[in-house]
Design a protein around this motif. Sequence first.
Motif, PDB file in Angstrom:
ATOM      1  N   UNK A 135     -55.943 -13.220 -82.080  1.00 23.76           N
ATOM      2  CA  UNK A 135     -56.891 -14.260 -82.492  1.00 23.76           C
ATOM      3  C   UNK A 135     -58.032 -14.476 -81.504  1.00 23.76           C
ATOM      4  N   UNK A 136     -57.786 -14.253 -80.204  1.00 22.38           N
ATOM      5  CA  UNK A 136     -58.850 -14.447 -79.220  1.00 22.38           C
ATOM      6  C   UNK A 136     -59.713 -13.201 -79.036  1.00 22.38           C
ATOM      7  N   UNK A 139     -47.361  -6.085 -88.760  1.00 21.30           N
ATOM      8  CA  UNK A 139     -47.568  -6.995 -87.639  1.00 21.30           C
ATOM      9  C   UNK A 139     -48.745  -7.913 -87.962  1.00 21.30           C
ATOM     10  N   UNK A 140     -48.612  -9.183 -87.584  1.00 21.99           N
ATOM     11  CA  UNK A 140     -49.696 -10.139 -87.804  1.00 21.99           C
ATOM     12  C   UNK A 140     -49.464 -11.380 -86.950  1.00 21.99           C
ATOM     13  N   UNK A 141     -50.549 -12.067 -86.655  1.00 19.85           N
ATOM     14  CA  UNK A 141     -50.466 -13.362 -85.993  1.00 19.85           C
ATOM     15  C   UNK A 141     -50.452 -14.452 -87.066  1.00 19.85           C
ATOM     16  N   UNK A 142     -49.804 -15.562 -86.768  1.00 16.77           N
ATOM     17  CA  UNK A 142     -49.774 -16.638 -87.753  1.00 16.77           C
ATOM     18  C   UNK A 142     -51.139 -17.328 -87.812  1.00 16.77           C
ATOM     19  N   UNK A 193     -49.096 -15.696 -76.936  1.00 11.95           N
ATOM     20  CA  UNK A 193     -49.769 -15.601 -75.637  1.00 11.95           C
ATOM     21  C   UNK A 193     -48.976 -14.760 -74.643  1.00 11.95           C
ATOM     22  N   UNK A 194     -47.673 -15.056 -74.557  1.00 12.87           N
ATOM     23  CA  UNK A 194     -46.850 -14.377 -73.561  1.00 12.87           C
ATOM     24  C   UNK A 194     -46.092 -13.187 -74.138  1.00 12.87           C
ATOM     25  N   UNK A 195     -45.969 -13.137 -75.465  1.00 12.09           N
ATOM     26  CA  UNK A 195     -45.208 -12.117 -76.188  1.00 12.09           C
ATOM     27  C   UNK A 195     -43.710 -12.178 -75.885  1.00 12.09           C
ATOM     28  N   UNK A 196     -43.278 -13.336 -75.431  1.00 15.53           N
ATOM     29  CA  UNK A 196     -41.846 -13.558 -75.265  1.00 15.53           C
ATOM     30  C   UNK A 196     -41.201 -13.731 -76.640  1.00 15.53           C
TER      31      UNK A 196
END
Length: 373
Positions: free
Chosen positions: A238-239, A276-279, A301-304
């Motif tokens: 997103x960024x 794969x996708x961001x919410x 952000x952290x991919x944890x």
Amino acid sequence: MAVSVALAVLLGAGIGQASAAAVAYVTSETNGVGVIDLDQMTLKKTIALGKDGPRGLSLTADGSKLLVANKTGDLSVIDTSTDKVITRVKIGKNPEFVRVHRGFAYVTYEPGESGPPPQALAANQGAQGAQGAGKPEGKPEAEAGGAPGKGGGHDDDDDANGPPAEVAIVDLKTMKVVRSVKSGHETEGVEFSPDGRELLVTNEGDDTVSVYRTGTGKLVRTVKMDKGSRPRGIKASPDHKQYVVTLENTNKFVVLDAATLKTLKTVDTKMGPYGVAFDPEGKHLLVAAARDKTLQVFDAKTYEHVADAPVGQRCWHFSFTPDGSKLLMACGRSNAVFVLDAKTYQTVGQIGDLPLAWGIVTSPPSQGSIESR
């Protein structure tokens, strides 16, 4: 009088917009395109495409047309107001992934005698277009695991020893192929840079990510992934600072710096990560670990690792609903779309009668593994 007429027109337009129901389109490899009513969460109708084997799909920017890649070698153009096929565009052997970008559709396919005719390509040399690469990826029986580099369960479309895949660029005004660009082997995912100047594709057979200029189709660079990893899905963060690429056969995803394409992080996943996708809020990254029948959730952000949710079989692609309340997963070997709560990621329902469901997009558009809002 003029004011009254203008007011009536505006009110009528508002009513028309309000009555436009949100829908999802799902390609079913043996049953056409399913249309899901998102208010009722039911299969509203099926758009018949014969035995074409529809896979990739994408909507035009105004939502008036749905473009569907058929295994028979063409692109069906469907008028979404009538759900009727209005034309077909000849592409080439096994067209598969479709993305619409700035007035053009990018369609991955395999080269061969059934490809765009030479005269069409010659006429394209001066045409304005964007560029990409690609090669089919919808493997109907890709469910079981496989040895790295062997394509674990993929069908006969994949031939890493054959000629490279290509991407046909279709002008959406004329519905003509204006250019075709050679890519790597077995191109799987398609993504665009945030500024729209570059097209990125994942090449499963080459274990690479290729970058092209959208205006000319010129190859900018090729980035090597681990041998035998088979990169499939790709999505920009997103960024706009990173790309996430899923590696199906090594059960990982990598995070690439958007400027340098250097690997910033490698994260383990369950088996067979693809979609794969961001919410919509940019808080979580979602990965469809298809061979493990699991949707995995990671911090954006952290991919944890945050959570896992069990889903159906061969769930490759997914999309949030336009209001962000639900997540829809096309699960091919379950012949259904799984409906998940977008907060808890728990399954709350299923929509059946969708044999070999392949991909899914919504109108109005929303975040997903194929389209991005």
